[in-house]
Design an enzyme around this catalytic site. Structure first.
Site, PDB file in Angstrom:
ATOM      1  N   ASP A   1       0.840  -1.199   0.000  1.00  0.00           N
ATOM      2  CA  ASP A   1       0.000   0.000   0.000  1.00  0.00           C
ATOM      3  C   ASP A   1       0.884   1.262   0.000  1.00  0.00           C
ATOM      4  OD1 ASP A   1      -2.347   1.439   0.168  1.00  0.00           O
ATOM      5  OD2 ASP A   1      -2.769   0.944   2.260  1.00  0.00           O
TER       6      ASP A   1
ATOM      7  N   SER B   1      -2.474 -10.162   2.398  1.00  0.00           N
ATOM      8  CA  SER B   1      -2.537 -10.515   3.834  1.00  0.00           C
ATOM      9  C   SER B   1      -1.285 -11.191   4.389  1.00  0.00           C
ATOM     10  CB  SER B   1      -3.760 -11.398   4.171  1.00  0.00           C
ATOM     11  OG  SER B   1      -4.954 -10.639   4.115  1.00  0.00           O
ATOM     12  N   THR B   2      -0.280 -11.479   3.549  1.00  0.00           N
ATOM     13  CA  THR B   2       0.875 -12.257   4.060  1.00  0.00           C
ATOM     14  C   THR B   2       1.984 -11.397   4.644  1.00  0.00           C
ATOM     15  OG1 THR B   2       2.040 -12.271   1.931  1.00  0.00           O
ATOM     16  CG2 THR B   2       0.467 -14.063   2.322  1.00  0.00           C
TER      17      THR B   2
HETATM   18  N1  AR6 Z   1       5.614  -5.423  -4.280  1.00  0.00           N
HETATM   19  C1  AR6 Z   1       5.198  -6.709  -4.117  1.00  0.00           C
HETATM   20  N2  AR6 Z   1       5.013  -7.280  -2.921  1.00  0.00           N
HETATM   21  C2  AR6 Z   1       5.290  -6.539  -1.824  1.00  0.00           C
HETATM   22  C3  AR6 Z   1       5.727  -5.194  -1.900  1.00  0.00           C
HETATM   23  C4  AR6 Z   1       5.886  -4.639  -3.204  1.00  0.00           C
HETATM   24  N3  AR6 Z   1       6.290  -3.378  -3.385  1.00  0.00           N
HETATM   25  N4  AR6 Z   1       5.887  -4.723  -0.627  1.00  0.00           N
HETATM   26  C5  AR6 Z   1       5.570  -5.737   0.219  1.00  0.00           C
HETATM   27  N5  AR6 Z   1       5.226  -6.840  -0.497  1.00  0.00           N
HETATM   28  P1  AR6 Z   1       1.539  -6.133   3.035  1.00  0.00           P
HETATM   29  P2  AR6 Z   1      -1.029  -7.157   4.071  1.00  0.00           P
HETATM   30  C6  AR6 Z   1       4.751  -8.169  -0.023  1.00  0.00           C
HETATM   31  O1  AR6 Z   1       2.060  -5.929   4.420  1.00  0.00           O
HETATM   32  O2  AR6 Z   1      -0.348  -8.240   4.807  1.00  0.00           O
HETATM   33  C7  AR6 Z   1      -0.623  -1.976   4.875  1.00  0.00           C
HETATM   34  O3  AR6 Z   1      -0.239  -1.113   5.926  1.00  0.00           O
HETATM   35  C8  AR6 Z   1       4.991  -8.524   1.417  1.00  0.00           C
HETATM   36  O4  AR6 Z   1       6.282  -9.099   1.581  1.00  0.00           O
HETATM   37  O5  AR6 Z   1       1.796  -5.098   2.032  1.00  0.00           O
HETATM   38  O6  AR6 Z   1      -2.259  -7.479   3.268  1.00  0.00           O
HETATM   39  C9  AR6 Z   1      -2.074  -1.783   4.485  1.00  0.00           C
HETATM   40  O7  AR6 Z   1      -2.451  -0.409   4.549  1.00  0.00           O
HETATM   41  C10 AR6 Z   1       3.878  -9.517   1.692  1.00  0.00           C
HETATM   42  O8  AR6 Z   1       4.248 -10.837   1.263  1.00  0.00           O
HETATM   43  O9  AR6 Z   1      -0.074  -6.371   3.032  1.00  0.00           O
HETATM   44  C11 AR6 Z   1      -2.791  -2.610   5.501  1.00  0.00           C
HETATM   45  O10 AR6 Z   1      -2.943  -1.918   6.722  1.00  0.00           O
HETATM   46  C12 AR6 Z   1       2.735  -9.056   0.792  1.00  0.00           C
HETATM   47  O11 AR6 Z   1       3.334  -8.157  -0.142  1.00  0.00           O
HETATM   48  C13 AR6 Z   1      -1.860  -3.795   5.715  1.00  0.00           C
HETATM   49  O12 AR6 Z   1      -0.568  -3.307   5.372  1.00  0.00           O
HETATM   50  C14 AR6 Z   1       1.607  -8.334   1.518  1.00  0.00           C
HETATM   51  O13 AR6 Z   1       2.136  -7.520   2.565  1.00  0.00           O
HETATM   52  C15 AR6 Z   1      -2.182  -4.944   4.806  1.00  0.00           C
HETATM   53  O14 AR6 Z   1      -1.383  -6.040   5.153  1.00  0.00           O
END
Ligand code: AR6
Length: 169
Positions: A34, A122-123
């Site tokens: 995000d 969500s991971t």
């Molecule tokens: N590109 C691809 N994957 C990524 C990137 C990127 N630039 N950055 C992180 N990941 P997360 P969630 C991976 O935390 O668990 C936010 O604050 C990361 O390693 O982005 O759904 C939102 O506002 C992980 O495997 O999303 C919500 O509050 C995956 O993307 C909350 O985080 C998802 O990690 C959502 O948490």
């Protein structure tokens, strides 16, 4: 027939019609994917999200739903924001996670998007175990009727990449 592909890297650099954001229900930004999307896409995305909060989503976007905005300065045309469930050891929230993938593809179909990139929803901050998150992601995309030609899972590291490529075999 939808082709499922895998790439390692940063979702914000993908040249696809739409990228999916692992957002939170406020739609006003956060960390992880995000944060990277809002940083890369610039203020147009936040402006569009604020407009959604002022109209259809006054109480925020519910978990498992999806809504599209501009992608601002990113190479993609659209960002599809979806809200994954926070992992819980005591409650099975898999249906909500599957719904994120299904509803995002529905939003993509409404836009006419043919290529869509997904992160591992969500991971990260939301704590879902990677192997299980990967299985739900791949199974749901496989089972969803859509006009999207390519679904590309964009995985940030080797562990995520391995989990997704194993989930398809
Ligand atoms: N590109 C691809 N994957 C990524 C990137 C990127 N630039 N950055 C992180 N990941 P997360 P969630 C991976 O935390 O668990 C936010 O604050 C990361 O390693 O982005 O759904 C939102 O506002 C992980 O495997 O999303 C919500 O509050 C995956 O993307 C909350 O985080 C998802 O990690 C959502 O948490």
């Amino acid at each position: 027939m939808t082709h499922i592909t895998f790439a390692k890297g940063d979702i914000t650099t993908q040249h696809v019609d739409a990228i999916v954001n692992a957002a939170n229900s406020s739609l006003l930004g956060g960390g992880g994917v995000d944060g990277a999307i809002h940083r890369g896409g610039g203020p147009q995305i936040l402006a569009a999200c604020r407009a959604l909060r002022a109209s259809r989503y006054g109480k925020g976007l519910p978990t498992g739903q999806a809504v599209a905005t501009t992608a601002g300065r990113l190479p993609a045309r659209w960002v599809i924001h979806t809200v994954g469930p926070v992992w819980s050891a005591s409650e099975d929230r898999s249906a909500a996670l599957a719904s994120c993938y299904r509803e995002s593809l529905r939003a993509a179909d409404e836009l006419g998007a043919r290529t869509v990139a997904f992160p591992a929803i969500s991971t990260g901050i939301y704590g879902w175990p990677m192997d299980d998150g990967a299985r739900i992601a791949v199974r749901t995309v496989r089972e969803t009727e859509t006009s999207v030609d390519e679904v590309r899972f964009v995985l940030f590291d080797d562990t995520a990449y391995r989990a997704f490529t194993e989930a398809i075999s």
